[in-house]
Write an enzyme that holds these catalytic residues in place. Structure first.
Site, short mmCIF file in Angstrom:
data_model
loop_
_atom_site.label_atom_id
_atom_site.label_comp_id
_atom_site.label_asym_id
_atom_site.label_seq_id
_atom_site.Cartn_x
_atom_site.Cartn_y
_atom_site.Cartn_z
N ASP A 163 0.87 -1.18 0.00
CA ASP A 163 0.00 0.00 0.00
C ASP A 163 0.91 1.23 0.00
O ASP A 163 2.13 1.12 -0.16
CB ASP A 163 -1.01 -0.05 1.16
CG ASP A 163 -0.37 0.17 2.53
OD1 ASP A 163 0.88 0.27 2.62
OD2 ASP A 163 -1.12 0.23 3.53
N CYS B 165 2.88 -3.27 4.16
CA CYS B 165 2.06 -2.12 4.54
C CYS B 165 2.80 -1.46 5.71
O CYS B 165 3.98 -1.73 5.93
CB CYS B 165 0.62 -2.52 4.86
SG CYS B 165 0.40 -3.65 6.24
N THR C 252 2.41 -1.59 9.14
CA THR C 252 2.77 -2.53 10.21
C THR C 252 2.98 -3.95 9.70
O THR C 252 3.57 -4.78 10.40
CB THR C 252 1.64 -2.61 11.25
OG1 THR C 252 0.45 -3.01 10.57
CG2 THR C 252 1.43 -1.28 11.94
N HIS D 229 9.71 -24.28 7.93
CA HIS D 229 8.73 -25.00 8.76
C HIS D 229 7.30 -24.81 8.30
O HIS D 229 6.49 -25.72 8.39
CB HIS D 229 8.82 -24.53 10.22
CG HIS D 229 10.08 -24.96 10.91
ND1 HIS D 229 10.24 -24.86 12.27
CD2 HIS D 229 11.23 -25.48 10.44
CE1 HIS D 229 11.44 -25.31 12.61
NE2 HIS D 229 12.07 -25.68 11.51
N HIS E 267 6.96 -31.37 9.33
CA HIS E 267 6.18 -30.15 9.06
C HIS E 267 5.08 -30.38 8.02
O HIS E 267 4.12 -29.64 7.97
CB HIS E 267 7.10 -29.02 8.61
CG HIS E 267 8.19 -28.73 9.59
ND1 HIS E 267 7.93 -28.21 10.84
CD2 HIS E 267 9.53 -28.93 9.53
CE1 HIS E 267 9.07 -28.08 11.51
NE2 HIS E 267 10.05 -28.52 10.73
#
Ligand code: RB5
Length: 151
Positions: free
Chosen positions: A8, A65, A67, A98, A133
């Protein structure tokens, strides 16, 4: 292998840095999915555009973005997407090894450019190790199937 990169407005500058780095020496083709300037946009639109492309050609993605939170919440709504928000290289490598993460999410307001580039490098050079995994990734896929049936 295509690496779809989207951000963004808050992540725009970091996206440009990542595209400029180019990742020479890898066989990744970086595809710019926008946004294309610092004008305000809504992160779910970009998250969806990248996630759909990653899903369609079994490629990889990077979403950025402010955060990283909005992008990861939105991208993980798409079935088959395992988007991992990472702020340092070890998590990024383990997200591949993983969790078989297919999208790396970065918070441009949370980490500096150099650390972000190192985090991207760790992600793109990491390989899913399978083994123990594998069944956990299969369980995530079966949750998606279960949720679809309940719709
Ligand atoms: C945009 O201001 C900001 O809210 C967005 O980039 C992101 O941090 C959302 O999670």
């Amino acid at each position: 292998m295509n690496l779809y990169v989207g951000s963004d407005h808050a992540g725009y500058r970091l996206k440009e840095e990542i595209l400029a780095a180019g990742f020479i020496g890898t066989d990744l083709r970086l595809v710019d999915c926008g946004t294309f300037d610092e004008g305000s946009v809504d992160y779910p639109d970009i998250a969806f555009a990248v996630a759909e492309r990653v899903k369609a050609d079994s490629g990889f993605g990077i979403l950025i973005c402010g955060t990283g939170l909005g992008m990861s919440i939105a991208a993980n709504k798409v079935n088959g997407i395992r988007a991992a928000l990472c702020s340092e290289p070890l998590s990024a490598r383990l997200a591949r090894e993983h969790n078989d993460a297919n999208i790396l999410v970065l918070g441009a307001r949370m980490i500096g450019t150099l650390l972000a580039l190192e985090t991207v490098k760790a992600f793109v050079s990491g390989m899913f190790t399978g083994g123990r995994h594998e069944k956990r990734i299969e369980k995530i896929a079966s949750i998606e199937i279960m949720m679809k049936r309940e719709e």
